[in-house]
Write a protein that holds these residues in place. Structure first.
Motif, PDB file in Angstrom:
ATOM      1  N   THR A 132      56.383 -11.476 -42.729  1.00 15.77           N
ATOM      2  CA  THR A 132      55.999 -10.644 -43.867  1.00 15.77           C
ATOM      3  C   THR A 132      54.629 -10.040 -43.580  1.00 15.77           C
ATOM      4  N   ASP A 159      61.213  -8.162 -39.226  1.00 12.72           N
ATOM      5  CA  ASP A 159      59.948  -7.757 -39.839  1.00 12.72           C
ATOM      6  C   ASP A 159      60.262  -7.244 -41.240  1.00 12.72           C
ATOM      7  N   ARG A 160      59.710  -7.888 -42.242  1.00 14.84           N
ATOM      8  CA  ARG A 160      59.935  -7.458 -43.633  1.00 14.84           C
ATOM      9  C   ARG A 160      59.206  -6.152 -43.940  1.00 14.84           C
ATOM     10  N   GLN A 161      58.364  -5.693 -43.021  1.00  7.73           N
ATOM     11  CA  GLN A 161      57.638  -4.428 -43.169  1.00  7.73           C
ATOM     12  C   GLN A 161      56.696  -4.458 -44.368  1.00  7.73           C
ATOM     13  N   GLU A 162      55.946  -5.556 -44.476  1.00  6.21           N
ATOM     14  CA  GLU A 162      55.035  -5.722 -45.602  1.00  6.21           C
ATOM     15  C   GLU A 162      53.625  -6.101 -45.144  1.00  6.21           C
ATOM     16  N   VAL A 165      52.467  -5.375 -39.204  1.00  3.41           N
ATOM     17  CA  VAL A 165      52.062  -4.412 -38.168  1.00  3.41           C
ATOM     18  C   VAL A 165      50.554  -4.186 -38.240  1.00  3.41           C
ATOM     19  N   GLU A 166      50.064  -3.931 -39.429  1.00  9.41           N
ATOM     20  CA  GLU A 166      48.637  -3.672 -39.611  1.00  9.41           C
ATOM     21  C   GLU A 166      47.794  -4.912 -39.324  1.00  9.41           C
ATOM     22  N   TRP A 177      59.628  -6.471 -32.921  1.00 14.42           N
ATOM     23  CA  TRP A 177      60.661  -7.082 -33.746  1.00 14.42           C
ATOM     24  C   TRP A 177      62.019  -6.710 -33.189  1.00 14.42           C
ATOM     25  N   GLN A 180      64.294  -4.730 -38.598  1.00 12.08           N
ATOM     26  CA  GLN A 180      63.367  -4.476 -39.698  1.00 12.08           C
ATOM     27  C   GLN A 180      64.140  -4.548 -41.011  1.00 12.08           C
ATOM     28  N   SER A 182      64.230  -2.663 -43.456  1.00 13.73           N
ATOM     29  CA  SER A 182      64.818  -1.390 -43.888  1.00 13.73           C
ATOM     30  C   SER A 182      66.260  -1.228 -43.417  1.00 13.73           C
TER      31      SER A 182
END
Length: 187
Positions: A132, A159-162, A165-166, A177, A180, A182
């Motif tokens: 996450t 990757d929950r895309q939350e 990455v940042e 990953w 994702q 999405s």
């Protein structure tokens, strides 16, 4: 089975066994309306084999010595990848990081290494089942660095895309990953 066919099949298995909708509280304490619990996929014979194969394929050219991560999510992944890496003639040893060092015995934070083995100077990938924000993986990164290992990459199955990455970019870590969130939220 081709890589694309393996990936497509694994998407189906994850969707059936490990993805769900409905309010849930994440490890971070945040609420979400969807979840991934990859344990049913990681412990399914076909799911485990496909995860190991695709993970190995994603890592085979990175010159890694070790694969591991924080218990529990990384344990079945690291073990499966270690096994397949041996079968493919390019061994990558496995380990895991305890959330809290044992209070008895050797009191280790990093488990799976023999007495004469060390992560010192070794190239390591941290793996996670679901990511996450990346905070759990960063705990494993810290333990590996404390043991003298060089973390070259963090790899997650989903990757929950939350924010991961940042957060990994800010920490100076490469992040990849297999899937994702999405991909599962389209429907």
């Amino acid at each position: 089975m081709s890589k694309s066919a393996s990936r497509a099949r694994l998407v189906e298995i994850i969707r059936k066994r490990s993805f769900g909708r409905g309010e849930i509280t994440l490890a971070s304490g945040r609420k979400s309306d969807f979840y991934f619990n990859l344990k049913p996929t990681m412990l399914d014979p076909e799911g485990a084999a496909l995860l190991a194969e695709l993970t190995y394929e994603a890592l085979k050219d990175d010159g890694l010595d070790y694969i591991g991560g924080l218990e529990m999510g990384a344990v079945p992944l690291a073990g499966a990848v270690a096994q397949i890496s041996w079968l493919k003639g390019h061994p990558i040893a496995a380990f895991f990081v305890r959330k809290k060092p044992k209070e008895h015995g050797a009191k280790l934070a990093v488990e799976g290494l023999a007495k004469n083995e060390s992560l010192k100077g070794k190239r390591v990938v941290i793996v996670e089942d679901v990511t996450t924000t990346g905070d759990s993986a960063l705990k494993a990164v810290e333990a590996v660095r404390d043991a003298g290992g060089e973390v070259v990459l963090v790899l997650t199955m989903v990757d929950r895309q939350e924010g991961a990455v940042e957060n990994f970019a800010q920490a100076g870590l490469a992040f990849r990953w297999l899937f994702q969130a999405s991909e599962y939220l389209k429907d």
